[in-house]
Motif scaffolding. Structure first.
Motif, PDB file in Angstrom:
ATOM      1  N   TYR A 113     -17.842  21.361  32.687  1.00 13.41           N
ATOM      2  CA  TYR A 113     -16.803  21.111  33.686  1.00 13.41           C
ATOM      3  C   TYR A 113     -17.287  20.166  34.786  1.00 13.41           C
ATOM      4  N   TYR A 115     -16.113  18.830  38.418  1.00 14.40           N
ATOM      5  CA  TYR A 115     -15.179  19.199  39.477  1.00 14.40           C
ATOM      6  C   TYR A 115     -14.911  18.048  40.458  1.00 14.40           C
ATOM      7  N   GLY A 118     -10.096  14.989  37.916  1.00 12.40           N
ATOM      8  CA  GLY A 118      -9.127  15.803  37.201  1.00 12.40           C
ATOM      9  C   GLY A 118      -8.887  15.349  35.775  1.00 12.40           C
ATOM     10  N   GLN A 120     -10.301  15.661  32.849  1.00 13.43           N
ATOM     11  CA  GLN A 120     -10.421  16.560  31.711  1.00 13.43           C
ATOM     12  C   GLN A 120      -9.446  17.730  31.758  1.00 13.43           C
ATOM     13  N   TYR A 121      -8.697  17.865  32.860  1.00 14.20           N
ATOM     14  CA  TYR A 121      -7.819  19.018  33.003  1.00 14.20           C
ATOM     15  C   TYR A 121      -6.341  18.670  32.816  1.00 14.20           C
ATOM     16  N   ALA A 124      -4.971  20.655  29.983  1.00 15.56           N
ATOM     17  CA  ALA A 124      -5.503  22.021  29.870  1.00 15.56           C
ATOM     18  C   ALA A 124      -4.432  23.049  30.211  1.00 15.56           C
ATOM     19  N   GLN A 128      -7.169  27.829  30.589  1.00 13.35           N
ATOM     20  CA  GLN A 128      -8.345  26.958  30.568  1.00 13.35           C
ATOM     21  C   GLN A 128      -8.718  26.487  31.979  1.00 13.35           C
ATOM     22  N   ARG A 129      -7.732  26.208  32.774  1.00  9.92           N
ATOM     23  CA  ARG A 129      -8.007  25.781  34.150  1.00  9.92           C
ATOM     24  C   ARG A 129      -8.641  26.930  34.940  1.00  9.92           C
ATOM     25  N   ALA A 132     -12.237  27.254  34.037  1.00 11.49           N
ATOM     26  CA  ALA A 132     -13.071  26.234  34.692  1.00 11.49           C
ATOM     27  C   ALA A 132     -13.351  26.608  36.143  1.00 11.49           C
ATOM     28  N   LEU A 164      -6.481  21.746  39.302  1.00 11.84           N
ATOM     29  CA  LEU A 164      -7.174  23.024  39.478  1.00 11.84           C
ATOM     30  C   LEU A 164      -6.744  23.753  40.749  1.00 11.84           C
TER      31      LEU A 164
END
Length: 258
Positions: A113, A115, A118, A120-121, A124, A128-129, A132, A164
């Motif tokens: 992950y 942070y 954003g 890769q999210y 999601a 999944q979020r 993370a 997230l």
């Protein structure tokens, strides 16, 4: 607010040292922490390749020493160090050698992950979020328990990432507050996204009662990368901390920072 403990120069992703000093003087500060990104171990996100303070900190130290002759500001030769679980001995060894005035420990990535972005999210699921985000707080608690650092930076960093945001729970904050209550590590009130989409400081003011419950004090960091950011964020920090007794501000840094 007299001390901004968190700023960046061209020794990582910030601005000219002299320009940051001038901005701090104009903001009425008496001390400025120069905390360029410092990444000791390799990572999968290219941050170690991007930030080389591990190699350049002595060069920066000479520049800071020279700058001290030109300003009445107290300049802290410090660093924002990325914390990576399992590499504590390597980080400790480097910090012993570098002997910074103080260090901010930050979690920018953990396992798969990242942070700080954003990307890769985007696709999601909520589960999944949440996974993370939960992993992030596992790492933050481990950072605090490691006792490697003087300060923990922007402790609810996933809130900066829109995908997230709002996946942090009150229980997450409570875990962090309990860990801080048993540690010498001090959290910062961080203004790094006070003018961004987040629109507030870290940590979320809505959960400050948890930190107060554990008797935790804060230091103040603008997390500025440009003179303009410093000029805009210091007044925001003053406004936030000056109007609420829920932000008990630590006036005393640790002995090696005096």
């Amino acid at each position: 607010m007299q001390t901004d403990i968190h700023s960046h120069t061209t020794y990582s992703d910030g601005s000219d040292l002299d320009a940051m000093i001038t901005a701090a003087e104009q903001a009425g500060l008496s001390a400025l922490g120069l905390t360029d990104h410092c990444i000791v171990t390799e990572d999968d996100f290219g941050r170690r390749a991007k930030y080389d303070l591990v190699e350049t900190y002595q060069q920066r130290r000479k520049a800071i020493d020279a700058a001290r002759d030109t300003t009445d500001l107290r300049l802290y030769d410090a660093a924002e160090v990325s914390y990576v679980e399992g590499t504590e001995s390597r980080i400790a060894s480097f910090l012993d050698t570098a002997d910074f005035a103080y260090t901010i420990g930050s979690v920018h990535f953990a396992d798969q992950y990242d942070y700080t972005s954003g990307t890769q999210y985007g696709t999601a699921s909520a589960t999944q979020r949440r996974r993370a985000v939960e992993r992030y707080y596992d790492a933050v608690v481990a950072l605090i328990e490691s006792e490697l650092f003087d300060v923990v930076g922007h402790l609810d960093l996933p809130e900066r990432v829109p995908a997230l945001r709002r996946h942090t729970t009150r229980d997450d904050y409570d875990r962090v507050a309990r860990a801080l209550g048993d540690s010498k590590t001090i959290p910062e009130v961080n203004a790094g996204r006070v003018h961004g989409s987040l629109g507030r400081v870290h940590p979320d003011p809505a959960v400050l009662d948890l930190f107060t419950e554990y008797g935790i004090q804060f230091v103040l960091g603008s997390d500025s990368h440009t003179p303009a950011e410093l000029s805009q964020r210091v007044p925001q920090l003053r406004a936030v901390t000056g109007t609420s007794d829920r932000y008990p501000v630590s006036e005393v840094l640790r002995d090696n920072q005096q």
